[in-house]
Design a protein around this motif. Structure first.
Motif, PDB file in Angstrom:
ATOM      1  N   PHE A 137       0.792  -1.224   0.000  1.00  6.40           N
ATOM      2  CA  PHE A 137       0.000   0.000   0.000  1.00  6.40           C
ATOM      3  C   PHE A 137       0.828   1.279   0.000  1.00  6.40           C
ATOM      4  O   PHE A 137       0.295   2.350  -0.273  1.00  6.40           O
ATOM      5  N   GLY A 138       2.110   1.170   0.339  1.00  9.45           N
ATOM      6  CA  GLY A 138       2.964   2.344   0.281  1.00  9.45           C
ATOM      7  C   GLY A 138       2.838   3.275   1.459  1.00  9.45           C
ATOM      8  O   GLY A 138       3.814   3.832   1.926  1.00  9.45           O
ATOM      9  N   HIS A 139       1.621   3.450   1.968  1.00 14.82           N
ATOM     10  CA  HIS A 139       1.417   4.346   3.116  1.00 14.82           C
ATOM     11  C   HIS A 139       0.487   3.651   4.096  1.00 14.82           C
ATOM     12  O   HIS A 139      -0.649   3.315   3.758  1.00 14.82           O
ATOM     13  N   VAL A 140       0.974   3.449   5.315  1.00 17.44           N
ATOM     14  CA  VAL A 140       0.235   2.716   6.329  1.00 17.44           C
ATOM     15  C   VAL A 140       0.334   3.488   7.641  1.00 17.44           C
ATOM     16  O   VAL A 140       1.429   3.900   8.043  1.00 17.44           O
ATOM     17  N   VAL A 141      -0.799   3.705   8.315  1.00 21.38           N
ATOM     18  CA  VAL A 141      -0.810   4.330   9.635  1.00 21.38           C
ATOM     19  C   VAL A 141      -0.850   3.205  10.667  1.00 21.38           C
ATOM     20  O   VAL A 141      -1.794   2.412  10.694  1.00 21.38           O
ATOM     21  N   VAL A 142       0.167   3.140  11.508  1.00 21.34           N
ATOM     22  CA  VAL A 142       0.384   1.968  12.357  1.00 21.34           C
ATOM     23  C   VAL A 142       0.167   2.312  13.826  1.00 21.34           C
ATOM     24  O   VAL A 142       0.652   3.333  14.312  1.00 21.34           O
ATOM     25  N   ASP A 143      -0.552   1.467  14.521  1.00 17.71           N
ATOM     26  CA  ASP A 143      -0.635   1.479  15.980  1.00 17.71           C
ATOM     27  C   ASP A 143       0.094   0.227  16.446  1.00 17.71           C
ATOM     28  O   ASP A 143      -0.479  -0.864  16.485  1.00 17.71           O
ATOM     29  N   GLN A 144       1.387   0.393  16.787  1.00 20.98           N
ATOM     30  CA  GLN A 144       2.205  -0.775  17.106  1.00 20.98           C
ATOM     31  C   GLN A 144       1.775  -1.430  18.415  1.00 20.98           C
ATOM     32  O   GLN A 144       1.942  -2.635  18.593  1.00 20.98           O
ATOM     33  N   GLY A 145       1.226  -0.630  19.334  1.00 26.75           N
ATOM     34  CA  GLY A 145       0.766  -1.215  20.581  1.00 26.75           C
ATOM     35  C   GLY A 145      -0.400  -2.161  20.379  1.00 26.75           C
ATOM     36  O   GLY A 145      -0.460  -3.244  20.964  1.00 26.75           O
ATOM     37  N   ALA A 146      -1.356  -1.765  19.526  1.00 25.21           N
ATOM     38  CA  ALA A 146      -2.536  -2.597  19.270  1.00 25.21           C
ATOM     39  C   ALA A 146      -2.319  -3.578  18.129  1.00 25.21           C
ATOM     40  O   ALA A 146      -3.187  -4.400  17.849  1.00 25.21           O
ATOM     41  N   LYS A 147      -1.175  -3.475  17.422  1.00 28.05           N
ATOM     42  CA  LYS A 147      -0.879  -4.304  16.249  1.00 28.05           C
ATOM     43  C   LYS A 147      -1.986  -4.189  15.196  1.00 28.05           C
ATOM     44  O   LYS A 147      -2.510  -5.172  14.692  1.00 28.05           O
TER      45      LYS A 147
END
Length: 813
Positions: free
Chosen positions: A56-66
């Motif tokens: 997708f090239g652009h991803v908004v990530v919440d690493q805590g919630a995976k």
């Protein structure tokens, strides 16, 4: 282990593309404008996250919630589910994306989003500034867009250089490029406003003055003009256009090369994980390194302004005194990123890059991290800037949307990131050293106009505390703070030039023993010529190994006048209804305050021609220009101000009457307002529900006789950043659509918000609403508002001011 998950990602990516290519072509032929949705994707491990980044090239990530959010369509949502990902549509974000998508074109700006300039308007702004201030602004064409190289209607790539040409170099350089991805509107406008701020502030603001005097600022405002023009026009469904306009590789609407995967350093170096070889992918890296004319033009220009400061060995670090900063401005995700992007290895200058990143992130409250903190990327701008040349390189991911609402852009994204860019310019002389030292800030010189021979006092704060405390899991970083050990001032000549003389500043509390110190010194003026001087201030702190780190300078103006030339401006400030007003008067950077009881004011001035601006809370600002001041003159100037007329107000107290209509969980609650008083909050005061979409809505308000409208309120936006939002919307009538004018998230501090609303002038039944939305996980205290005031003015407001009552259709009776 790394190779194993890379191989898995490559294999799965290949599978997706093999399955998707026929369908993608069929879709583009059948429906050139597919529905755009925002999908939340649950991922298990870094391999799956890497896959999402590659696809997708652009991803908004919440690493805590995976979890990750991607902007896509229903086909890709179903394809992800077939491959074992759990997905869900984020309704609020989907609604916002489709609302923000510009429909059609206007003569000015981009249809539906008037705060963003088109490519042509951006270039026109550059030309106008260069014509108005040729001493500060010059423009050069550094190459051509792909379409222009094909003899089509493309664009030259144009760089504007801002510096005071009257002061000789060499000077350290700040290079900023914007909107290399076409659909990212906020970066180009942010950097254009940065240029306007620098030019307008030179000679008026002491910090902007010295920074343009002693630096060069190189700005590529539109790095992908062909692609941007496609996104502006919403041509063939490509308002979601990311790549350039090269049509040689993929048919229909999926053409183009991702310029931020096409740079020569580290191109295609991650075995397909950090970019794609599929021409229809959003991260297609191109057939060769620097295959695109835009990439070549940018790379060659950057090489021309920054000498190579790094060796050829991957472990070679650039020298600590390497000058210059390279910044690539993107949107969105609220991130500050530094190299490397192609490997998890820490860059040879990784420690200083982290320090610089955490300083920058203090100003915009973004998450600072090495680029690989999300997923691998190769052939990128910042890996090129640092890897090939050793220049300190950063990428900003601005805001929370590609098509950020104008309200949020103007109230949050723009001011926060202008401050970050100013700090970058402040430390560009030695970006690997200066951020480790304390800042000098909040400087003042008193008196602000000194008769030659008198003394002046310089004071301010030396502060080592302003590092971002935001960290990306699972490895939070706490930046150490150090004790201030010294502070110095330099009058007229900056400390890096020969002949500079240091004047020691002393701690006001008597000892340097903390990480933030208020300091002061006395400046004699007998040896100074009449006129305006810059006073440079810097401080040093002590590290744990007893070494010292000196921070960047800040500056203040010291104005000196001969006694025979000293002029005086005096008078009274009164309301139109006759009573005295406590107002602030600004003239040539100097200020005065009128007496609240009498309205009287006095201001000492040097000779000249000035603009006088008079403002007071609750009143319209008045500007008087030109104000001519002759040497030794005594000038009398009385000033009359008109009040704003309050059209609606709500104090948030539970005991007050209110006409606001509240959806659950909105409530008025003591303890939830500013200062612990009553206020509106969407929640219980300690938490809020998941999947909320609740509004606090006004009745219809009559502004039919008004020509200017402003909304003011206090807000506390203690929500999960990037996922839960406080939103302000307005509409001109019940039949009109709601328009977002402000958005906030992840900020637990109380802030006063002021929104100019010219679109509502003349509306006979406008409404406003405060809306709160949350996702399905991770709550916080909530979105709180207090002291809401809708003000307006116009001829009908001014005429009866001496008679009293001006409330109309307000929240309170």
């Amino acid at each position: 282990m790394v190779n194993a998950w890379r191989s898995a990602a490559v294999a799965l990516s290949a599978l997706i593309f093999s399955l998707a290519a026929p369908m993608a072509l069929a879709q583009s032929a059948k429906s050139p404008l597919p529905d755009r949705i925002v999908v939340r994707v649950e991922y298990r491990d870094s391999a799956q996250l890497q896959l999402l980044g590659t696809v997708f090239g652009h991803v908004v990530v919440d690493q805590g919630a995976k979890t990750a959010m991607v902007e896509t369509d229903t086909f890709w949502k179903h394809r992800l589910e077939q491959l074992g990902f759990r997905t869900s549509i984020v309704e609020e974000a989907t609604w916002a994306v489709n609302r923000e998508l510009p429909i059609g074109r206007k003569a000015k700006a981009i249809g539906g989003l008037v705060c963003y300039r088109t490519v042509e308007e951006t270039y026109a702004t550059m030309d106008a500034l260069a014509a108005a201030r040729p001493d500060l602004v010059t423009i050069s064409s550094i190459g051509s867009s792909w379409r222009l190289t094909q003899g089509l209607s493309g664009y030259p790539l144009r760089v504007v250089r801002a510096t005071n040409s009257a002061i000789a170099g060499p000077k350290p350089k700040l290079f900023v490029m914007a909107s290399v991805h076409a659909r990212e509107y906020t970066p180009a406008e942010t950097v254009t406003r940065f240029l306007e701020l620098l030019v307008a502030g030179h000679g008026r603001d002491p910090d902007l003055t010295w920074m343009l005097d002693h630096h060069e600022v190189h700005l590529l405002l539109q790095a992908n003009p062909d692609g941007r023009k496609i996104a502006e026009a919403q041509w063939a469904g490509s308002a979601n256009q990311r790549k350039n306009a090269n049509t040689n590789f993929c048919p229909a609407t999926l053409f183009g090369v991702d310029l931020n995967r096409n740079f020569p350093f580290g191109w295609n170096s991650t075995s397909g994980s950090g970019s794609s070889g599929d021409p229809c992918s959003g991260t297609y890296r191109g057939p060769l390194a620097a295959s695109e004319p835009e990439t070549n033009a940018i790379a060659n220009y950057v090489r021309s302004i920054f000498p190579d400061a790094r060796g050829t060995n991957p472990l070679d670090a650039a020298p600590d005194d390497t000058p210059g900063i390279f910044i690539d401005m993107h949107s969105h995700s609220r991130l500050i990123l530094w190299p490397w992007g192609a490997t998890n290895t820490v860059a040879p200058n990784g420690g200083p890059l982290q320090t610089l990143g955490r300083r920058l992130a203090w100003f915009n409250a973004y998450t600072p991290q090495q680029s690989t903190g999300l997923y691998l990327t190769d052939g990128t701008t910042i890996d090129f800037g640092y890897g090939e040349l050793g220049v300190a390189s950063m990428a900003f991911e601005l805001g929370v949307a590609f098509f950020e609402s104008c309200g949020t852009f103007n109230s949050t994204v723009l001011p926060d990131n202008l401050r970050a860019l100013i700090y970058a310019l402040r430390v560009a002389r030695e970006p690997y050293r200066l951020p480790a030292g304390p800042e000098a800030r909040d400087l003042s010189v008193t008196p602000d106009l000194v008769v030659r021979g008198e003394t002046a006092t310089i004071q301010g704060t030396i502060d080592d505390t302003r590092f971002s405390t935001v960290s990306a899991p699972p490895n939070p970083v706490i930046q150490p703070q150090h004790t201030i050990v010294s502070a110095s001032a330099f009058v007229t000549t900056p400390p890096w030039q020969a002949g500079a003389t240091a004047l020691a500043l002393s701690p006001v509390d008597g000892a340097f023993n903390s990480s933030s110190e208020w300091v002061v010194a006395t400046i004699g003026t007998s040896g100074l010529a009449a006129g305006r001087h810059l006073v440079f201030v810097r401080g040093s702190d002590a590290n744990t190994d007893n070494s010292r780190a000196t921070g960047p300078v800040a500056a203040a103006f010291l104005r000196v006048v001969e006694s025979a030339d000293l002029a005086v401006l005096s008078g009274r400030v009164r309301a139109a209804s006759g009573e005295a007003v406590a107002a602030t008067l600004l003239i040539d950077g100097l200020s005065a305050t009128s007496n609240a009881t009498t309205g009287a004011y006095t201001r000492r001035l040097a000779p000249g021609s000035f603009a006088l601006e008079v403002s007071a809370p609750g009143f319209e600002t008045r500007r008087i220009e030109p104000l001519l001041v002759a040497p030794g003159a005594q000038i009398a100037q009385d000033i009359e101000l008109f009040r704003w007329c309050p059209r609606a107000a709500d104090g948030g107290e539970p005991t007050q009457t209110t006409n606001l209509v509240a959806d659950a969980p909105w409530q008025r609650r003591v303890g939830s307002g500013l200062g612990g008083g009553g206020g509106w909050i969407a929640g219980t005061g300690s938490s809020y529900p998941n999947n909320a979409n609740a509004s606090l809505t006004s009745p219809a308000i009559d502004l039919s006789a008004d020509t200017s409208v402003v909304l003011r309120f206090d807000q506390r936006c203690a929500t999960q950043a990037r996922f839960d939002y406080g939103i302000v919307e307005v509409r001109s009538s019940a039949a009109a659509p709601w328009t977002e004018v402000h958005r906030c998230e992840g900020d637990a501090n109380w802030r006063r918000v002021e929104l100019q609303l010219p679109q509502l002038a003349g509306a006979s039944a406008m409404q406003l609403r405060f809306r709160f939305t949350s996702d399905a996980s991770t709550g916080a205290e909530g979105f709180a508002i207090d002291n809401v005031l809708l003000d307006a003015t116009g001829a009908a407001c001014r005429a009866p001011q001496s008679t009293g009552t001006v409330f109309r259709d307000g929240f309170e009776s």
